[in-house]
Design a protein around this motif. Structure first.
Motif, PDB file in Angstrom:
ATOM      1  N   LEU A 198     -16.639  21.909 -64.627  1.00 57.12           N
ATOM      2  CA  LEU A 198     -15.472  22.924 -64.347  1.00 57.12           C
ATOM      3  C   LEU A 198     -14.431  22.464 -65.384  1.00 57.12           C
ATOM      4  O   LEU A 198     -13.621  23.190 -66.339  1.00 57.12           O
ATOM      5  N   GLN A 199     -13.946  21.167 -65.219  1.00 59.34           N
ATOM      6  CA  GLN A 199     -12.633  20.589 -66.238  1.00 59.34           C
ATOM      7  C   GLN A 199     -13.214  20.585 -67.734  1.00 59.34           C
ATOM      8  O   GLN A 199     -12.333  20.606 -68.414  1.00 59.34           O
ATOM      9  N   LYS A 200     -14.701  20.428 -67.984  1.00 59.26           N
ATOM     10  CA  LYS A 200     -14.753  20.477 -69.218  1.00 59.26           C
ATOM     11  C   LYS A 200     -14.973  21.948 -69.913  1.00 59.26           C
ATOM     12  O   LYS A 200     -14.239  22.051 -70.988  1.00 59.26           O
ATOM     13  N   ILE A 201     -15.369  22.836 -69.176  1.00 58.51           N
ATOM     14  CA  ILE A 201     -15.308  24.240 -69.428  1.00 58.51           C
ATOM     15  C   ILE A 201     -13.936  24.578 -69.671  1.00 58.51           C
ATOM     16  O   ILE A 201     -13.670  25.626 -70.356  1.00 58.51           O
ATOM     17  N   ALA A 202     -12.988  24.076 -68.993  1.00 54.93           N
ATOM     18  CA  ALA A 202     -11.606  24.520 -69.114  1.00 54.93           C
ATOM     19  C   ALA A 202     -10.977  24.473 -70.201  1.00 54.93           C
ATOM     20  O   ALA A 202      -9.972  25.333 -70.634  1.00 54.93           O
ATOM     21  N   ALA A 203     -11.504  23.588 -71.141  1.00 55.10           N
ATOM     22  CA  ALA A 203     -11.057  23.637 -72.655  1.00 55.10           C
ATOM     23  C   ALA A 203     -11.418  24.598 -73.414  1.00 55.10           C
ATOM     24  O   ALA A 203     -10.995  24.782 -74.559  1.00 55.10           O
ATOM     25  N   PHE A 204     -12.295  25.454 -73.029  1.00 52.88           N
ATOM     26  CA  PHE A 204     -12.774  26.433 -73.887  1.00 52.88           C
ATOM     27  C   PHE A 204     -12.604  27.797 -73.242  1.00 52.88           C
ATOM     28  O   PHE A 204     -13.147  28.790 -73.866  1.00 52.88           O
ATOM     29  N   THR A 205     -11.703  28.060 -72.381  1.00 58.73           N
ATOM     30  CA  THR A 205     -11.502  29.313 -71.901  1.00 58.73           C
ATOM     31  C   THR A 205      -9.860  29.511 -71.756  1.00 58.73           C
ATOM     32  O   THR A 205      -9.134  28.479 -71.493  1.00 58.73           O
ATOM     33  N   VAL A 206      -9.384  30.766 -71.876  1.00 57.88           N
ATOM     34  CA  VAL A 206      -8.180  30.978 -71.871  1.00 57.88           C
ATOM     35  C   VAL A 206      -7.761  31.848 -70.496  1.00 57.88           C
ATOM     36  O   VAL A 206      -6.628  32.293 -70.065  1.00 57.88           O
ATOM     37  N   SER A 207      -8.679  31.859 -69.831  1.00 55.30           N
ATOM     38  CA  SER A 207      -8.634  32.609 -68.637  1.00 55.30           C
ATOM     39  C   SER A 207      -7.651  31.894 -67.617  1.00 55.30           C
ATOM     40  O   SER A 207      -8.094  30.608 -66.980  1.00 55.30           O
ATOM     41  N   GLU A 208      -6.392  32.544 -67.018  1.00 60.22           N
ATOM     42  CA  GLU A 208      -5.685  31.932 -66.296  1.00 60.22           C
ATOM     43  C   GLU A 208      -6.130  31.997 -64.927  1.00 60.22           C
ATOM     44  O   GLU A 208      -6.029  31.128 -64.271  1.00 60.22           O
ATOM     45  N   ASP A 209      -6.992  32.673 -64.515  1.00 57.87           N
ATOM     46  CA  ASP A 209      -7.625  32.736 -63.294  1.00 57.87           C
ATOM     47  C   ASP A 209      -8.668  31.693 -62.950  1.00 57.87           C
ATOM     48  O   ASP A 209      -8.516  30.871 -62.127  1.00 57.87           O
ATOM     49  N   PHE A 210      -9.309  31.173 -64.367  1.00 57.21           N
ATOM     50  CA  PHE A 210     -10.010  29.869 -63.957  1.00 57.21           C
ATOM     51  C   PHE A 210      -9.060  28.729 -63.948  1.00 57.21           C
ATOM     52  O   PHE A 210      -9.483  27.595 -63.373  1.00 57.21           O
ATOM     53  N   ASP A 260     -22.861  32.392 -63.108  1.00 55.23           N
ATOM     54  CA  ASP A 260     -21.586  33.000 -62.358  1.00 55.23           C
ATOM     55  C   ASP A 260     -20.206  32.890 -63.216  1.00 55.23           C
ATOM     56  O   ASP A 260     -19.383  33.680 -63.388  1.00 55.23           O
ATOM     57  N   ILE A 261     -20.140  31.651 -63.793  1.00 56.17           N
ATOM     58  CA  ILE A 261     -19.003  31.256 -64.442  1.00 56.17           C
ATOM     59  C   ILE A 261     -18.981  32.042 -65.822  1.00 56.17           C
ATOM     60  O   ILE A 261     -17.812  32.543 -66.313  1.00 56.17           O
ATOM     61  N   ALA A 262     -20.100  32.335 -66.380  1.00 57.16           N
ATOM     62  CA  ALA A 262     -20.143  33.056 -67.595  1.00 57.16           C
ATOM     63  C   ALA A 262     -19.706  34.615 -67.412  1.00 57.16           C
ATOM     64  O   ALA A 262     -18.976  35.216 -68.102  1.00 57.16           O
ATOM     65  N   GLU A 263     -20.012  35.118 -66.183  1.00 54.63           N
ATOM     66  CA  GLU A 263     -19.892  36.499 -65.829  1.00 54.63           C
ATOM     67  C   GLU A 263     -18.563  36.733 -65.560  1.00 54.63           C
ATOM     68  O   GLU A 263     -17.915  37.809 -65.640  1.00 54.63           O
ATOM     69  N   ASP A 264     -17.940  35.475 -64.644  1.00 51.29           N
ATOM     70  CA  ASP A 264     -16.555  35.824 -64.081  1.00 51.29           C
ATOM     71  C   ASP A 264     -15.270  35.369 -64.637  1.00 51.29           C
ATOM     72  O   ASP A 264     -14.432  35.683 -64.460  1.00 51.29           O
ATOM     73  N   TYR A 265     -15.635  34.415 -65.840  1.00 53.72           N
ATOM     74  CA  TYR A 265     -14.604  33.880 -66.653  1.00 53.72           C
ATOM     75  C   TYR A 265     -14.666  33.873 -68.020  1.00 53.72           C
ATOM     76  O   TYR A 265     -13.614  33.219 -68.793  1.00 53.72           O
ATOM     77  N   ALA A 266     -15.489  34.672 -68.726  1.00 49.84           N
ATOM     78  CA  ALA A 266     -15.613  34.995 -70.215  1.00 49.84           C
ATOM     79  C   ALA A 266     -14.236  35.491 -70.543  1.00 49.84           C
ATOM     80  O   ALA A 266     -13.500  36.163 -69.992  1.00 49.84           O
ATOM     81  N   PRO A 267     -13.800  35.241 -71.925  1.00 45.95           N
ATOM     82  CA  PRO A 267     -14.814  34.816 -73.172  1.00 45.95           C
ATOM     83  C   PRO A 267     -14.572  33.357 -73.144  1.00 45.95           C
ATOM     84  O   PRO A 267     -13.325  33.024 -72.587  1.00 45.95           O
ATOM     85  N   PHE A 268     -15.231  32.479 -73.965  1.00 40.02           N
ATOM     86  CA  PHE A 268     -15.092  31.125 -74.271  1.00 40.02           C
ATOM     87  C   PHE A 268     -15.167  30.986 -75.704  1.00 40.02           C
ATOM     88  O   PHE A 268     -15.995  31.706 -76.278  1.00 40.02           O
TER      89      PHE A 268
END
Length: 596
Positions: free
Chosen positions: A325-337, A358-366
């Protein structure tokens, strides 16, 4: 170039012999001599012109300790100890359970290979040493030089915690690191080999003492090449049989695999590792959600392949962890994430039972491209299953007991990566990539007359089928007692006919069963053990070995508490005396657990 008496410490006769011998030596032979020569580099170069030899320092004594639950740490420790011995190092190797903690005062160089079990807990054989090191009795260790190799699973929150704890505590007690600690994930071969190379260089001041193969594994002289985790054998599926009856809540499969030509050697208590693939439909859904092209070329583990192939055959997409999740955080602008990650309770609740889709559907775009995305993911870990057959009785086959993992979450059916494949996609005749995983910590007693008590629930029954098949094949007559638990007698009595046959023949002396859903009051294996407390303790007094296989959090912990209670009550001991008794059982390998 020839040696002359005037420029060497050798006699004329010795020089003559050396000059006759040296031109006939191969490069490999000259390198082999490295461990036995202690002259200066210049003198060595004069002796061997085309293969300069590195100076090896004075021989050192090294203690290698391991704390292992499933055998990985022990296997690495034994491998590295063998290499050190080949280089004239005086090596003492021991499990943490067998090592007397007070001997730390007499130890100068210590290598520790230890795994982390469950939620940051030490493996069973390391608990006593761990407690000692954190107690007031722990000595000052200013004389000690050490290094820790930590094994773990990054999908757990407390990744490699036991190794980290040991490393930090040694430092607090004044010890000095030989080389920095290395934390290894499930794919541990390469980082473990790099750690050992660093240790060797520090201990021996030599880089020619071991060969590192191109796949990162340490090459031990004389080691026999065989199928392994990195080079699996493709076994043909001979049989897939659902052991549960109609109407059961479970699907438990008896799987038979052909291993002729694999040159496998295994014992009851060992496991088979299966290299699984992800469900193609899940991969397709993930690609669609991420709006990535499946035919895009990516590089994974130094191999070029399509993105779809990488996600289906190489990379883990079904388990979410804090590091991922910490790695993914660098590629999303989602405040919810971002908010999810900052709340420990929230992210732990979210990841349970969810996957990358689930991540792809809930927190896109990346913002990643295909290569950046796959670089975040780790290799699909192999799945280990206890062997349910004796090789002595079935030389060309291996049998497994695999429970299908299936559940509903967030409006979608989820399947276990390997068990779902076995249950729904693999057919008789298909090949499965497998290897043998040794588990020296779950073994039948060497003395064949020793009584054994086997405790398991669900698929935890598997190794006991191998135990009894082995004892039957060898004609052993030691007493055996099986406790088995599941949900319903009619639909979930796994391998019922086998147990009945062994009871009739005397191979199995005694059996107690607990079917939790057949009565209003739920009855589990620990209740059956409690009901037979007096006899259970008598068997212990007769030298019986206890085996527990199955779920760690519920069954195994409940059984452990029950055994402690029985020892306390039947043995008329205090709670502390009962705990000490259990520790002694574990140290003597009379209480062995294969729990997960």
């Amino acid at each position: 170039m020839k040696l002359q008496v005037i420029n060497s410490p050798f006699s004329e006769e010795q020089v003559k012999l050396l000059n006759e011998l040296l031109p006939k030596l191969t490069v490999e032979q000259k390198i082999w001599l490295n461990g036995y020569l202690s002259a200066s580099q210049a003198a060595v170069n004069a002796v061997v012109e085309e293969a300069p030899l590195t100076v090896t320092p004075t021989t050192k004594a090294v203690t290698v300790l391991y704390g292992s639950q499933t055998g990985n740490s022990q296997g690495l420790a034994e491998k590295y100890a063998a290499i050190l011995k080949e280089n004239d190092v005086e090596v003492t190797i021991s499990s943490l359970a067998s090592f007397k903690p007070n001997n730390l005062k007499k130890t100068t160089n210590l290598l520790l290979v230890v795994s982390t079990h469950g939620e940051g807990e030490p493996p069973d054989q390391a608990i006593q040493f761990y407690d000692f090191l954190y107690s007031k009795r722990a000595p000052k260790l200013q004389h000690l030089h050490y290094s820790v190799l930590a094994l773990g699973d990054s999908s757990y929150e407390y990744f490699c915690k036991t190794g980290k704890d040991f490393d930090e505590q040694f430092e607090k007690l004044g010890a000095t690191r030989i080389a920095p600690r290395t934390d290894c994930d499930l794919d541990y071969d390469e980082p473990a080999a790099q750690w050992f190379t660093a240790v060797q260089e520090a201990l021996l001041r030599s880089t020619a003492t071991a060969t590192i193969t191109n796949n990162g594994e340490v090459d031990v002289k004389g080691a026999k090449s065989s199928y392994s985790r990195k080079n699996p054998f493709y076994a043909e599926v001979l049989e897939i049989l659902n052991l549960n009856g109609r109407g059961s809540n479970k699907e438990t499969y008896h799987v038979e695999l052909a291993i002729e030509g694999a040159d496998f050697h295994f014992e009851p208590g060992d496991s088979i590792g299966i290299q699984p693939e992800n469900d193609e439909s899940l991969v397709d859904a993930l690609l669609t959600a991420l709006q990535l092209e499946g035919q895009s070329k990516v590089t994974v583990l130094e191999e070029s392949l399509t993105l779809k192939e990488a996600l289906q055959k190489k990379l883990e997409i079904t388990v979410l962890s804090k590091p991922l999740l910490q790695k993914i955080a660098a590629f999303t602008v989602s405040e919810d994430f971002d908010a999810l990650l900052k709340d420990d309770t929230a992210w732990k609740s979210y990841v349970k039972g969810r996957d990358l889709l689930d991540i792809a559907e809930d927190y896109a775009p990346f913002s990643w491209d295909a290569q950046q995305f796959v670089s975040l993911l780790r290799k699909i870990p192999a799945r280990l299953y206890s062997i349910a057959s004796s090789q002595k009785a079935n030389s060309d086959e291996v049998h497994l007991t695999i429970g299908k993992v299936s559940y509903e979450n967030n409006g979608r059916t989820r399947l276990g990566v390997c068990s779902g494949s076995i249950a729904e996609r693999i057919q008789v005749g298909d090949p499965l990539p497998i290897y043998v995983h040794k588990n020296p910590n779950f073994r039948l007693p060497e003395q064949e007359e020793t009584p054994i008590i086997m405790i398991g629930a669900g698929t935890g029954i598997a190794p006991y089928r191998a135990f009894l098949e082995e004892r039957e094949e060898l004609g052993l007559e030691g007493k055996s007692w099986l406790f088995f638990g599941d949900q319903h007698f009619v639909t979930d009595f796994l391998y019922q006919t086998d147990w009945q046959r062994w009871l009739a023949s005397g191979t199995l002396t005694k059996m107690n069963v607990a079917f939790s859903r057949d009565t209003d009051k739920k009855v589990y294996v620990q209740h059956k053990i409690e009901e037979n407390a007096e006899t259970f303790y008598k068997w212990l007094e007769q030298g019986a070995v206890i085996y527990v296989c199955g779920d760690k959090k519920s069954m195994a912990s409940d059984v452990d508490r029950t055994i402690l209670h029985i020892i306390e009550q039947q043995g008329q001991k205090t709670a502390e005396e009962a705990k000490a008794f259990v520790k002694e059982l574990k140290q003597q390998k009379r209480y062995q657990r294969d729990v997960y």
